[in-house]
Design a protein around this motif. Structure first.
Motif, short mmCIF file in Angstrom:
data_model
loop_
_atom_site.label_atom_id
_atom_site.label_comp_id
_atom_site.label_asym_id
_atom_site.label_seq_id
_atom_site.Cartn_x
_atom_site.Cartn_y
_atom_site.Cartn_z
N PHE A 1 3.07 13.47 16.98
CA PHE A 1 3.01 14.11 15.81
C PHE A 1 3.03 15.64 15.68
CE2 PHE A 1 0.55 10.17 15.77
CZ PHE A 1 1.21 9.48 14.69
N GLY A 2 3.01 16.27 16.70
CA GLY A 2 3.27 17.63 16.74
C GLY A 2 1.95 18.62 16.78
N THR A 3 0.91 17.97 17.11
CA THR A 3 -0.14 18.54 16.91
C THR A 3 -0.58 19.30 18.06
OG1 THR A 3 -1.40 16.65 17.92
CG2 THR A 3 -1.33 16.80 15.36
N SER A 4 -1.58 20.37 18.11
CA SER A 4 -2.16 21.16 19.29
C SER A 4 -2.71 20.40 20.22
CB SER A 4 -2.95 22.20 18.55
OG SER A 4 -3.40 23.06 19.73
N ILE A 5 -2.13 20.56 21.56
CA ILE A 5 -2.66 19.80 22.80
C ILE A 5 -4.01 20.38 23.04
CG2 ILE A 5 -2.22 19.33 25.22
CD1 ILE A 5 0.71 19.10 24.71
N ALA A 6 -4.11 21.66 22.95
CA ALA A 6 -5.56 22.42 23.17
C ALA A 6 -6.54 21.71 22.47
CB ALA A 6 -5.37 23.89 23.15
N ASP A 7 -6.34 21.57 21.27
CA ASP A 7 -7.38 20.97 20.39
C ASP A 7 -7.53 19.64 20.82
OD1 ASP A 7 -7.29 23.33 18.99
OD2 ASP A 7 -6.05 22.56 17.30
N ALA A 8 -6.91 18.84 20.96
CA ALA A 8 -6.99 17.70 21.40
C ALA A 8 -7.63 17.57 22.90
CB ALA A 8 -5.49 16.88 21.83
N LEU A 9 -7.42 18.34 23.70
CA LEU A 9 -7.93 18.41 24.98
C LEU A 9 -9.40 18.97 24.83
CD1 LEU A 9 -5.46 20.02 27.40
CD2 LEU A 9 -6.07 17.69 27.41
N ARG A 10 -9.64 19.81 23.95
CA ARG A 10 -11.25 20.23 23.53
C ARG A 10 -11.79 19.27 23.12
NH1 ARG A 10 -9.86 23.77 20.46
NH2 ARG A 10 -9.56 25.45 21.83
N VAL A 11 -11.48 18.40 22.25
CA VAL A 11 -12.14 17.37 21.66
C VAL A 11 -12.49 16.26 22.74
CG1 VAL A 11 -12.27 15.60 19.92
CG2 VAL A 11 -11.49 17.90 19.14
#
Length: 322
Positions: free
Chosen positions: A256-266
């Protein structure tokens, strides 16, 4: 038959017929295995193997997958399950235990067979040398002869299961720390591929199992394979639910092209909370596990202290009355 029975009884004792039958069985098994292993190769199997080798790809891909022992191919029907589902499950279990060799399934079944037959032979020898002259029942004879063989046959399976559990526990313990390190690398500007390599090198001393998985992922990505397929294979090799969820998060983030950093943080925050919950769960189970030991170590001395004088007094009164 009576004449043969008298000869065996006179030569080997009262259990001579049983010993002779057991020895004959071992000899027949050995002869069957020799004939089976020395049988000529089926031309159809050879043709199928040649076709598989042609479809395997170039020599570099073959080297990356690892070399296969060609000498064991003629024993594949004996050392591998014929059912594809059982073969796949056994290969997956060995891979989760850390055995990635292409002949791991064959080595496993050969170890089962060798230890089983070796234990059976040792059991028969032990019974003949030490227990044949004593009065033993049929159950004891079976335990002395077949027991070591059964233990030898089950020993490789127990070993692989323990290795699998230990490796999965190590991966589960080191996974939250690896996510935190990966998040730092991604936020510092590195790509996900570079972050995986850096995390694998940094965490290798503490958690070698998960570091090895990260290195395999990085090498497969460098070889040009699809990242989603490589990550799914890592989840299958690990056999840990947290890794499977992490792979799903990365694949969805890439799709979906979302931020990998945000996914890793959560996800890293969730893994830290989950690790704290596992520690609390173990701490809450500890009093229950200690209950039995506490009762065994405290209740008997307490009963002796409280009831002991009364029992002594009753015994003295009884003796005086008599």
């Amino acid at each position: 038959m009576d004449f043969l029975n008298d000869i065996l009884t006179g030569a080997l004792g009262p259990f001579g017929p049983i010993i002779a039958v057991g020895t004959l069985g071992v000899v027949l098994i050995a002869l069957t295995l020799i004939l089976f292993m020395n049988r000529p190769e089926d031309p159809l199997d050879k043709l199928k193997r040649d076709q598989k080798n042609l479809a395997a790809g170039n020599s570099q891909a073959q080297r990356l997958r690892g070399s296969k022992n060609e000498k064991l191919d003629k024993y594949a029907g004996f050392l591998e399950p014929q059912d594809e589902k059982q073969l796949s499950e056994m290969r997956k279990k060995l891979m989760q235990a850390g055995y990635r060799d292409r002949d791991a399934v064959r080595y496993f079944h050969f170890a089962q067979f060798a230890l089983g037959v070796g234990g059976l032979i040792l059991g028969v020898i032990y019974y003949v040398l030490f227990k044949s002259g004593a009065e033993t029942t049929t159950t004891q004879i079976i335990m002395y002869t077949l027991g070591p063989g059964a233990l030898g046959y089950m020993a490789p399976k127990y070993w692989v299961t323990k290795r699998q559990q230990q490796r999965q526990e190590e991966i589960t313990d080191g996974f939250p720390d690896s996510l935190d390190m990966m998040l730092v690398c991604v936020e510092a500007g590195q790509s996900l591929d570079q972050s995986i390599i850096r995390v694998a090198n940094e965490i290798e001393a503490s958690f070698p199992a998960i570091a090895e998985e990260y290195l395999i992922v990085s090498q497969q990505i460098k070889a040009g394979r699809d990242k989603a397929g490589v990550l799914n294979e890592m989840a299958e090799r690990c056999g840990v639910q947290d890794i499977s969820s992490f792979v799903t998060v990365l694949v969805q983030s890439q799709t979906f092209g979302t931020s990998i950093a945000d996914a890793l943080r959560v996800y890293a925050g969730e893994m830290r909370d989950k690790r704290v919950m596992r520690a609390e769960e173990k701490a809450n189970k500890l009093p229950t596990k200690m209950t039995l030991a506490t009762m065994m170590l405290t209740v008997p001395p307490l009963l002796i202290i409280l009831v002991g004088p009364s029992i002594v007094g009753i015994m003295e009164l009884t003796a005086a009355a008599q």
